[in-house]
Design a protein around this motif. Structure first.
Motif, PDB file in Angstrom:
ATOM      1  N   SER A  59       0.832  -1.199   0.000  1.00 34.35           N
ATOM      2  CA  SER A  59       0.000   0.000   0.000  1.00 34.35           C
ATOM      3  C   SER A  59       0.868   1.252   0.000  1.00 34.35           C
ATOM      4  CB  SER A  59      -0.921   0.000   1.218  1.00 34.35           C
ATOM      5  OG  SER A  59      -1.735   1.148   1.221  1.00 34.35           O
ATOM      6  N   ALA A  60       1.912   1.247   0.830  1.00 28.84           N
ATOM      7  CA  ALA A  60       2.810   2.406   0.895  1.00 28.84           C
ATOM      8  C   ALA A  60       3.512   2.624  -0.442  1.00 28.84           C
ATOM      9  CB  ALA A  60       3.829   2.203   2.014  1.00 28.84           C
ATOM     10  N   GLU A  63       0.865   3.932  -2.964  1.00 37.13           N
ATOM     11  CA  GLU A  63       0.435   5.299  -2.662  1.00 37.13           C
ATOM     12  C   GLU A  63       1.448   6.329  -3.170  1.00 37.13           C
ATOM     13  OE1 GLU A  63      -0.506   5.665   1.497  1.00 37.13           O
ATOM     14  OE2 GLU A  63      -2.133   4.198   1.333  1.00 37.13           O
ATOM     15  N   LYS A  64       2.714   5.935  -3.209  1.00 37.24           N
ATOM     16  CA  LYS A  64       3.758   6.822  -3.726  1.00 37.24           C
ATOM     17  C   LYS A  64       3.801   6.815  -5.250  1.00 37.24           C
ATOM     18  CE  LYS A  64       6.809   5.927   0.178  1.00 37.24           C
ATOM     19  NZ  LYS A  64       8.077   5.261   0.555  1.00 37.24           N
TER      20      LYS A  64
END
Length: 114
Positions: A59-60, A63-64
């Protein structure tokens, strides 16, 4: 090793642009031949939704706006393939590879699974 179960399964890559009918064709092949349809996009979304440690890391990354590491995608494909090995006659892999080098890496990695 559990991956030995995959040795005699056929693996077919289904490639094409968005809306080209990959999913529709995969559904027909699944019904007619008993293959398992694996979408890398679906696998990634499911992992993120699960809330697992790997899902949080994915997810991280997403998201970037970064690409998920190839090694992670391959690990997820292997896990999904092993989970269905006893019920499937083969695999339709949708959304992978996106580039030739990804296909080459898949071939190298698959050989290490058995």
């Amino acid at each position: 090793m559990a991956a030995e179960k995959l040795k005699n399964h056929k693996i077919i890559f289904v490639v094409g642009g968005p809306g080209s009918g990959k999913g529709t064709q995969c559904e027909k092949i699944v019904q007619k031949y008993g293959y398992t349809h694996l979408s890398t996009g679906d696998l990634l979304r499911e992992e993120v939704s699960s809330g697992s440690d790997r899902g949080k890391k994915l997810s991280a990354i997403m998201e970037k706006g970064e690409l998920v590491p190839l090694e992670t995608v391959l690990d997820m494909l292997r896990d999904a393939m092993l989970a269905k090995a006893d019920q499937s006659k083969g695999y339709l892999i949708d959304g992978y590879p996106r580039e030739v080098n990804q296909g080459v890496e898949f071939e190298k990695k698959v050989r290490t699974w058995w």
